[in-house]
Design an enzyme around this catalytic site. Structure first.
Site, short mmCIF file in Angstrom:
data_model
loop_
_atom_site.label_atom_id
_atom_site.label_comp_id
_atom_site.label_asym_id
_atom_site.label_seq_id
_atom_site.Cartn_x
_atom_site.Cartn_y
_atom_site.Cartn_z
N GLU A 158 -7.45 0.76 -4.38
CA GLU A 158 -7.42 0.70 -2.91
C GLU A 158 -8.76 0.30 -2.29
OE1 GLU A 158 -5.58 4.45 -2.12
OE2 GLU A 158 -3.67 3.73 -2.89
N ASP A 177 0.87 -1.17 0.00
CA ASP A 177 0.00 0.00 0.00
C ASP A 177 0.91 1.22 0.00
OD1 ASP A 177 -1.68 2.09 0.46
OD2 ASP A 177 -2.43 1.40 2.39
N LYS A 213 3.33 10.94 -3.83
CA LYS A 213 2.20 10.34 -4.54
C LYS A 213 1.32 11.39 -5.21
CE LYS A 213 -1.47 6.94 -3.65
NZ LYS A 213 -2.02 6.08 -2.58
N ASP A 266 -13.00 5.83 1.20
CA ASP A 266 -11.55 5.77 1.42
C ASP A 266 -10.95 7.17 1.34
OD1 ASP A 266 -8.82 5.40 1.39
OD2 ASP A 266 -8.81 3.94 -0.24
#
Lengths: 182, 629
Positions: free
Chosen positions: B191, B27, B89, B213
């Protein structure tokens, strides 16, 4: 500047989605049955379920899964299902389809009214317009379903052309609703 | 290698030893990165070298050329704001334009990649250029290094998770980061889908679920149907640049404003404010109010109390944005609130009471958070990795692409070929023709998005199909084939049908890494490469050797009756040789000693194998047969 112009081939070659899913070729379908067939077949043909097969077998399986996916998504949505079925009977809706002047005038009127309500921030009226159109679309779909039954029973070619007109109307309705959402 | 097959059929203890090549789930988060793998059929998070379960996704590049990752790098943020990269990211596969809203909080020197039509960001670290892809690579390398040490295995493949709403370019960039870290990227997994997989298998959840999420830098909402071991994503929505980081920024901005400190030319204090804002936010998920502190350059300390309510008001615009996205996604999925069985909370930002209250109120459905929202994505990814290398999948994941894919046609119109929320892998073919007489080339512009004009969507690639014979307008037939693979990455082929001229692009050539990029990265890492490779080889050899020794020793004990003459002594001698070799930093010595042991053990191993086969045929264990003889 991109210079591609869409070119539409003879759509007779499109594979029948009903036969891909082993369903009877008719407009009214059992959505639960569709879902259950799709899931069962996905379990057989999804690439992840066939990791130990040879590369060439996997390519064939992948193509089968993609075909299954496409057929499922066409049949699931009533307006896509109707258009596909029309095509199977040889009636196609082109991008540059001329629409009846009557429908055009109606649509322009409705848009004008919507614009006015939006400009005046008249939310209540916008909601009324929205609900009216949702109801219209529901009615159109119901009529389409009836016409397909009539065609299937009496081979009445005229109902296919009526379905085509209703579908064009339906599409305008969808676009109208999208505008409201924005 | 035949030696490892001495184990009896169906014996599970051996499996652990033999499985030295591992597949893991990673992850790769905006704030933290985690690795998980499946141990004895259960996914577990692998602790880092310092025994914490996650490492901060922060990398510091020192002047001396050292690369420091994780906690120690995070501690250097204030001191070296320009060479310590956090939240890489958010920059993956992005241009400066994409980041304009948060630019004032990014202290790095950034430029745009000149050769790249998509203007991907390059970071300039005191003259050394590095892309966010390389920063991500360094994070992946670090976590894998720790995980190999902890699990005693060589990790050579992984499933890496991406936000469901990542577009083609961001997915490409993530996959490239994994490849540059030297692993086989088995799959890019969304995810929320990973989280649903973990819940489905660990908690036996079935029905219609929404996964909400909210991570450090990204937001995804996903509607899934979990029925009969099929996890079918019905629709996804999100914003790949909205997350808890933005909450920190709002707090920091407000506080700096109150303290009358400008955002410009104060990189250090801004970073400190961001860091302290995060602490304040974390306090607010436990307490009604929290104090924000900021040491100022004049030696005084700025203090300000923030209440839950202040915080709720501050982030309201973001929550409203999230609400709009949720509404649209439910509509896409054709699902009303009452049909939802539960809402799964994922991502560290859902720990915030303000956020979880919002979710409860918005959906009005039961909320699930019994699996740690920080770990659940990695756990799901580990399960998927295990299934992909194991060759059998007890469950099926049907995932979708988040945004429509299509091409630009005459007049700047975007014509979608594959619609958003299409199940992947998927494909589409369309035919186009020429606009002008004697037009000999085709400019093909591939885009992703939902707008009707090409301009409003994200440009993925442009390529040119040339060599079309001169014809009257409308005669040529160019067939464009789109294929979206299981990673959600697009491949495009164009073919002129009358001549058969073909050109194909993996859209990556213009969005992910170009060949020159790869060359530059390889050159940059050349100095480290050799050491890295030697280290890897040594580790691999050591692990394989200990596994080999263990199997032989086990066989000696269990099948002692099969030993002939001096065999046991000879075997023990060879084992001692390997053990000596293992103490040296030389993988070649280990390999040579292993060869020696293999040769010595061969006749014995063969006898054991025969016995094992006989036992398997009779359905009894070797020990039972042993006892009889």
């Amino acid at each position: 500047m991109a210079n591609a112009v869409p070119f539409h081939k003879n759509q007779n070659t499109v594979e029948c989605c009903f036969s891909v899913l082993n369903l009877k070729k008719q407009f009214e379908i059992d959505l639960e049955e569709l879902e259950s067939i799709y899931l069962t077949r996905s379990k057989q043909t999804h690439p992840d379920q066939n990791l130990n097969k040879s590369p060439s077998e996997r390519v064939a399986i992948l193509q089968e899964f993609m075909k299954l996916n496409e057929a499922y998504s066409v049949l699931k949505a009533p307006e896509r299902r109707a258009e596909h079925l029309l095509g199977q009977y040889g009636v196609f809706i082109q991008d540059n389809e001329t629409i009846s002047p009557h429908l055009l005038v109606d649509m322009l009127d409705m848009r004008e009214q919507l614009q006015e309500a939006q400009d005046n921030d008249d939310h209540e009226r916008v909601v009324v317009f929205k609900n009216t159109m949702i109801e219209n679309n529901r009615q159109n779909l119901k009529e389409i379903a009836d016409l397909f039954v009539s065609f299937e029973e009496n081979d009445d070619l005229n109902s296919l052309n009526m379905i085509k007109d209703l579908l064009i109307k339906f599409r305008y309705g969808v676009r109208y609703l999208e505008e409201i959402e924005e | 290698m035949s030696l490892f097959q001495i184990a009896e059929p169906g014996q599970s203890v051996e499996k652990e030893q033999c499985q030295q090549r591992r597949a893991v789930g990673i992850d790769l988060g905006t704030t933290n990165t985690l690795v998980a793998y499946v141990r004895e059929e259960k996914p577990v998070v692998v602790p880092c070298l310092d025994d914490s379960l996650l490492i901060p996704s922060v990398v510091h590049y020192s002047e001396q050329g050292d690369v420091i990752v994780g906690k120690s790098a995070r501690a250097l943020i204030q001191e070296f704001p320009k060479t310590t990269i956090a939240s890489a990211k958010r920059m993956l596969g992005r241009s400066k334009e994409d980041l304009k809203n948060i630019m004032e909080f990014l202290p790095y020197d950034m430029e745009e990649d000149r050769d790249n039509s998509q203007k991907m960001i390059m970071l300039n670290l005191d003259g050394k250029k590095i892309s966010p892809i390389e920063v991500s690579r360094d994070i992946i390398k670090e976590v894998l290094h720790g995980a190999s040490e902890k699990t005693g295995g060589v990790i050579d493949s992984a499933v890496i998770t991406v936000p469901a709403y990542f577009d083609d370019g961001q997915r490409q960039a993530t996959r490239d980061a994994g490849r540059l870290a030297g692993i086989d990227v088995l799959r890019l997994l969304a995810e929320p889908t990973a989280a649903a997989l973990a819940y489905g298998l660990e908690k036996n959840v079935t029905g219609c679920y929404v996964v909400f999420d909210l991570g450090g830098g990204t937001f995804d909402v996903s509607v899934l149907n979990l029925v009969d071991n099929v996890f079918k994503v019905c629709a996804i929505g999100g914003d790949s640049s909205l997350g808890g980081d933005d909450f920190d920024r709002l707090i920091a901005k407000k506080m700096l404003d109150v303290a009358q400190i400008s955002l410009n030319n104060n990189a250090q204090i801004v970073q400190q404010a961001l860091y302290n804002a995060r602490l304040t936010k974390e306090q607010l998920s436990i307490h009604e109010s929290a104090e924000f502190l900021l040491p100022l350059s004049d030696g005084t300390v700025f203090r300000h109390t923030i209440t839950q309510q202040d915080f709720a008001e501050l982030i309201k615009p973001l929550l409203d944005q999230i609400g709009v996205i949720c509404k649209k996604t439910l509509k896409d999925a054709n699902v009303v609130n009452s049909a939802i069985d539960g809402v799964i909370l994922v991502g560290g930002s859902t720990r915030s009471t303000v956020v979880s209250d919002y979710v409860k109120q918005f959906f009005g459905r039961p909320v699930l958070s019994d699996l740690d929202p920080d770990q659940v994505v990695a756990l799901g990814a580990a399960v998927q990795a295990d299934m992909l290398v194991g060759g059998t999948a007890p469950v099926l994941l049907l995932d979708v692409i988040p945004l429509s894919l299509g091409i630009e046609t005459m007049g700047g119109v975007f014509e979608p070929l594959i619609l958003r929320n299409s199940t992947i892998p998927t494909g589409a073919t369309n035919t186009y023709t020429t606009y002008a007489d004697n037009q000999t080339g085709f400019d093909i512009h591939v885009l992703q998005g939902e707008r009707e004009t090409a301009e409003g969507n994200r440009s993925l690639a442009r390529f040119y199909l040339k060599g079309i014979p001169p014809m009257v307008a409308g005669m040529a037939r160019v067939e464009i084939v789109f294929f979206v693979d299981a990673d959600g990455i697009l491949h495009v082929t164009a073919k002129e049908e009358t001549t058969g001229i073909e050109t194909s692009v993996e859209v990556s050539t213009s969005y992910g890494l170009s060949d020159e990029d790869v060359e530059r990265i390889l050159l940059n890492s050349f100095e480290h490469a050799e050491a890295d490779m030697l280290y890897r080889k040594l580790q691999t050899a050591r692990i394989e050797a200990s596994s080999m020794i263990a199997s032989i020793q086990k066989a000696i004990i269990e099948s002692s009756s099969l030993l002939e003459g001096n065999e046991q002594k000879e075997l023990e001698q060879s084992i001692l040789m390997i053990q000596k070799a293992m103490e040296l930093e030389d993988f070649n010595a280990i390999r040579v000693a292993m060869k020696e042991l293999e040769k010595t053990a061969e006749p014995f191993v063969e006898r054991c194998m025969n016995k094992a086969i006989v036992a398997a045929v009779k359905g009894r264990s070797v020990l039972e047969i042993e006892k009889e003889s």
